[in-house]
Design an enzyme around this catalytic site. Structure first.
Site, mmCIF file in Angstrom:
data_model
loop_
_atom_site.group_PDB
_atom_site.id
_atom_site.type_symbol
_atom_site.label_atom_id
_atom_site.label_comp_id
_atom_site.label_asym_id
_atom_site.label_seq_id
_atom_site.Cartn_x
_atom_site.Cartn_y
_atom_site.Cartn_z
ATOM 1 N N ASP A 108 6.888 1.421 12.215
ATOM 2 C CA ASP A 108 6.497 0.373 11.258
ATOM 3 C C ASP A 108 4.997 0.130 11.378
ATOM 4 O O ASP A 108 4.455 0.052 12.487
ATOM 5 C CB ASP A 108 7.275 -0.915 11.547
ATOM 6 C CG ASP A 108 7.100 -1.930 10.432
ATOM 7 O OD1 ASP A 108 8.033 -2.059 9.615
ATOM 8 O OD2 ASP A 108 6.026 -2.583 10.378
ATOM 9 N N HIS A 142 -3.138 -3.064 -3.561
ATOM 10 C CA HIS A 142 -1.868 -2.352 -3.407
ATOM 11 C C HIS A 142 -2.037 -0.832 -3.496
ATOM 12 O O HIS A 142 -1.392 -0.060 -2.773
ATOM 13 C CB HIS A 142 -0.898 -2.847 -4.491
ATOM 14 C CG HIS A 142 0.537 -2.650 -4.118
ATOM 15 N ND1 HIS A 142 1.227 -3.515 -3.284
ATOM 16 C CD2 HIS A 142 1.413 -1.695 -4.440
ATOM 17 C CE1 HIS A 142 2.452 -3.080 -3.118
ATOM 18 N NE2 HIS A 142 2.595 -1.972 -3.840
ATOM 19 N N ASP A 170 -1.037 2.042 -0.957
ATOM 20 C CA ASP A 170 -0.247 3.258 -1.288
ATOM 21 C C ASP A 170 -0.878 4.496 -0.670
ATOM 22 O O ASP A 170 -0.194 5.339 -0.072
ATOM 23 C CB ASP A 170 -0.171 3.449 -2.812
ATOM 24 C CG ASP A 170 0.886 2.541 -3.434
ATOM 25 O OD1 ASP A 170 1.567 1.850 -2.663
ATOM 26 O OD2 ASP A 170 1.005 2.539 -4.677
ATOM 27 N N GLU A 223 6.994 -0.169 4.466
ATOM 28 C CA GLU A 223 6.002 0.509 5.310
ATOM 29 C C GLU A 223 6.666 0.968 6.604
ATOM 30 O O GLU A 223 6.062 1.058 7.655
ATOM 31 C CB GLU A 223 4.792 -0.391 5.522
ATOM 32 C CG GLU A 223 4.785 -1.532 6.458
ATOM 33 C CD GLU A 223 5.964 -2.506 6.560
ATOM 34 O OE1 GLU A 223 6.976 -2.351 5.833
ATOM 35 O OE2 GLU A 223 5.863 -3.391 7.403
HETATM 36 N N1 LIG Z 1 0.921 -0.697 -1.003
HETATM 37 C C1 LIG Z 1 2.199 -0.765 -0.681
HETATM 38 N N2 LIG Z 1 2.605 -1.806 0.096
HETATM 39 C C2 LIG Z 1 3.907 -1.880 0.460
HETATM 40 C C3 LIG Z 1 4.825 -0.938 0.039
HETATM 41 N N3 LIG Z 1 6.065 -1.269 0.563
HETATM 42 C C4 LIG Z 1 5.857 -2.403 1.283
HETATM 43 N N4 LIG Z 1 4.568 -2.779 1.219
HETATM 44 C C5 LIG Z 1 3.909 -3.919 1.801
HETATM 45 O O1 LIG Z 1 4.043 -3.924 3.212
HETATM 46 C C6 LIG Z 1 3.838 -5.224 3.631
HETATM 47 C C7 LIG Z 1 4.855 -5.543 4.699
HETATM 48 O O2 LIG Z 1 4.505 -6.840 5.146
HETATM 49 P P1 LIG Z 1 5.265 -7.476 6.359
HETATM 50 O O3 LIG Z 1 6.726 -7.201 6.271
HETATM 51 O O4 LIG Z 1 4.844 -8.859 6.385
HETATM 52 O O5 LIG Z 1 4.748 -6.716 7.577
HETATM 53 P P2 LIG Z 1 3.310 -6.416 8.111
HETATM 54 O O6 LIG Z 1 2.265 -7.074 7.307
HETATM 55 O O7 LIG Z 1 3.173 -4.941 8.176
HETATM 56 O O8 LIG Z 1 3.322 -6.978 9.498
HETATM 57 P P3 LIG Z 1 4.185 -6.582 10.719
HETATM 58 O O9 LIG Z 1 5.208 -5.587 10.257
HETATM 59 O O10 LIG Z 1 4.809 -7.716 11.235
HETATM 60 O O11 LIG Z 1 3.258 -5.895 11.641
HETATM 61 C C8 LIG Z 1 4.000 -6.097 2.369
HETATM 62 O O12 LIG Z 1 2.752 -6.625 2.008
HETATM 63 C C9 LIG Z 1 4.502 -5.185 1.338
HETATM 64 O O13 LIG Z 1 4.069 -5.525 0.031
HETATM 65 C C10 LIG Z 1 4.369 0.125 -0.804
HETATM 66 O O14 LIG Z 1 5.119 0.981 -1.219
HETATM 67 N N5 LIG Z 1 3.067 0.143 -1.107
#
Ligand SMILES: Nc1nc2c(ncn2[C@@H]2O[C@H](COP(=O)(O)OP(=O)(O)OP(=O)(O)O)[C@@H](O)[C@H]2O)c(=O)[nH]1
Length: 413
Positions: free
Chosen positions: A286, A299, A303, A329
Site C-alpha cells: 500500500d 489526480h 495516476d 493504491e
Molecule cells: N490518482 C489516483 N488516486 C487513487 C486511485 N485509487 C485510489 N486513489 C487515491 O488514493 C488515496 C488513498 O487515500 P487513503 O486511503 O487515505 O490512504 P493514504 O493517503 O495512502 O494513506 P495511508 O494509506 O494511510 O498511508 C485517495 O486519495 C484515493 O483517491 C487512482 O486510481 N488514481
C-alpha cells in the site's frame, strides 16, 4: 483487399499459364496425330502397290496388248519382251516397274500422287525430286525405310524398296543384290483436307481449354476469396478475444493483473500448493500517504505515479511472481514456491526500491513514495486463500501502524 486482388490475379495468371501450356501441348499433339494418320494411309497404299508388284514378279512374265498407252517398255531389255499370241496380236511384257509407272500415270488427275523412284533409275522419268532423293539417301545411311512429312502444301510419304529374289531378273544388270535398297515408292496428298480436320480439332480443343480456364479461375478465385474471408473473420475474432481477455485480465491504468484475474491466480496457486506442498507467500503493498500526492499534484499525476510504480515493482519480480492491483493504491504480489524468509527479503527489497525511486511528473516535479508491505506465508499449514489475504492485510495494517515504509510479517510482529 488489395492483397486479395493481387492474389486472385496471380491465381488467374497461374490457371492461364497451366491451361495455355496444356493448349499448346494439345495443339502439337493434334498436328502429330495428323501426321500419324497420313503415315497409316501411306503404309496401306504402299502395301497395296507392293502386293500388286509382287504378284507381277512371281508370275514370271505378264504380257498385255501393245497400245498407244502401253507401248513396249524401252528400258526392258529381255529377248522375249514382245511376243505375238496365237491370234496374231502383239503383246508386250509389263514388269513391276512398268506396271507401277502406268498406275501412277493413271493417278495423275486425282488428288493422290504416286511415284516410283530411284537414285539410279533405269527410266529417267523415275528420277527422284529433291525430297525423295534426300529421303532415299537418309534410308541408305540410317537403315530406316519410311519417311512422312508435310512439305509445303502436301503431305508426303515414301517407303524404300528392297531388292527381292524375283526382282533380280530385271535389276541384276544394275549390280543390285538381294536385300539392297534400290529406290522407293512415294505418295502425296494435298494438305488442305488434313489441315481442315486439324483446324476443326484444334478449334474444339481451344473451346474446351477456354472453358476449363474460366472454370478453374472461377473455382480458384472463389475458394481463395472464401478462405481469405474466413481467415480474416477468424483473425478478427481471435484478436477481439485477445483484447477482451486483456481488458478482463489487466488493470487498465497500471497494466498489471486486475483484481479479478489476481484472485483467480491466487486460487490456482493455492491449489497447486496444496497438491505439491510447496510454500506460497503473499505480499499486500500500500502506498503511504498517497492522498497527499493526489492533493498536491492532482489526480492525473497520482495516476502516473501508480502506473510507474507498478511497472517498477514488476521489474523487481521473477517471471513466476504475480503482481496485481488489489484496489486503489493497493497492490498484491503472489510469490509461488517462496517460503516466508525469502519472501521477507524480497519485500524488503521492494520497499527499499520504492523509497529510492523517483517519478518525474509531466510538469517536471520529482515524486517519491514509500510502501508499507504486509507479508503472509503458508509454509507448512494449509490455509484458504481468504485467510492468507486476511493475514497479509493484517500485517499491512501493523506496518502502517508502526510508521509506514516498512515490511510487517504476519505472526512475527
Ligand atoms: N490518482 C489516483 N488516486 C487513487 C486511485 N485509487 C485510489 N486513489 C487515491 O488514493 C488515496 C488513498 O487515500 P487513503 O486511503 O487515505 O490512504 P493514504 O493517503 O495512502 O494513506 P495511508 O494509506 O494511510 O498511508 C485517495 O486519495 C484515493 O483517491 C487512482 O486510481 N488514481
Amino acid at each position: 483487399m488489395r492483397r486479395l486482388t493481387i492474389i486472385n490475379f496471380l491465381i488467374v495468371l497461374g490457371c492461364a499459364l497451366a491451361v495455355g501450356l496444356s493448349w499448346q501441348i494439345n495443339h502439337e499433339a493434334i498436328e502429330a496425330v495428323a501426321l500419324k494418320l497420313f503415315r497409316a494411309e501411306g503404309r496401306s497404299a504402299f502395301t497395296l502397290i507392293q502386293t500388286a508388284r509382287h504378284w507381277n514378279a512371281i508370275q514370271g512374265k505378264v504380257y498385255v496388248p501393245v497400245s498407244a498407252d502401253t507401248p513396249p517398255n524401252p528400258y526392258l531389255r529381255t529377248p522375249d519382251r514382245d511376243i505375238t499370241d496365237n491370234l496374231g496380236r502383239r503383246l508386250t511384257q509389263v514388269n513391276p516397274a512398268y506396271m507401277t509407272r502406268q498406275i501412277s500415270e493413271l493417278l495423275q488427275d486425282s488428288d493422290v500422287q504416286m511415284r516410283i523412284t530411284s537414285l539410279d533409275p533405269i527410266n529417267p522419268l523415275n528420277r527422284p525430286d529433291g525430297w525423295e532423293a534426300a529421303s532415299l539417301r537418309q534410308f541408305e545411311i540410317s537403315g530406316e525405310l519410311e519417311r512422312v512429312e508435310r512439305v509445303q502444301d502436301r503431305y508426303r510419304y515414301i517407303s524404300g524398296l528392297i531388292v527381292q529374289r524375283e526382282c533380280m531378273q530385271c535389276h541384276e544388270d544394275q549390280g543390285y543384290r538381294v536385300g539392297d535398297l534400290r529406290g522407293g515408292i512415294s505418295f502425296s496428298v494435298p494438305a488442305e483436307q488434313v489441315d481442315l480436320l486439324v483446324s476443326e480439332m484444334q478449334q474444339g480443343s481451344s473451346r474446351v481449354h477456354a472453358l476449363v480456364l474460366m472454370l478453374l479461375s472461377l473455382i480458384g478465385v472463389s475458394l481463395f476469396s472464401l478462405f481469405y474471408l474466413v481467415r480474416g473473420r477468424l483473425q478478427a475474432s481471435v484478436m477481439a478475444q485477445a483484447e477482451l481477455q486483456q481488458l478482463v485480465e489487466r488493470d487498465e491504468l497500471t497494466g498489471v493483473l486486475s483484481r479479478r484475474a489476481l484472485m483467480e491466480r491466487l486460487f490456482t496457486e493455492m491449489k497447486r500448493r496444496s497438491r505439491y506442498g510447496q510454500p506460497l507467500s503473499l505480499l499486500m503493498l500500500d502506498l503511504d500517504h498517497f492522498k497527499r500526492v493526489n492533493d498536491r499534484y492532482g489526480h492525473q499525476a497520482g495516476d502516473l505515479v501508480l502506473k510507474e510504480l507498478a511497472q517498477m515493482l514488476e521489474q523487481h519480480l521473477r517471471e513466476v511472481d504475480i503482481i496485481g492491483r488489489y484496489g486503489g493504491e493497493e497492490f498484491t504480489v503472489l510469490l509461488p514456491n517462496t517460503a516466508r524468509l525469502q519472501a521477507e527479503r524480497l519485500a524488503q527489497r521492494l520497499c527499499q526500491a520504492a523509497a529510492e525511486y523517483r517519478i518525474r511528473l509531466h510538469g517536471g516535479d520529482l515524486v517519491q513514495v514509500t510502501l508499507s508491505i504486509g507479508l503472509a506465508s503458508c509454509d507448512t499449514d494449509l490455509l484458504s486463500a481468504e485467510t492468507l489475504l486476511a493475514r497479509a492485510d493484517e500485517a499491512l495494517y501493523v506496518a502502517k501502524q508502526r510508521g509506514r515504509n516498512r515490511v510487517s510479517v504476519y505472526g512475527q510482529d
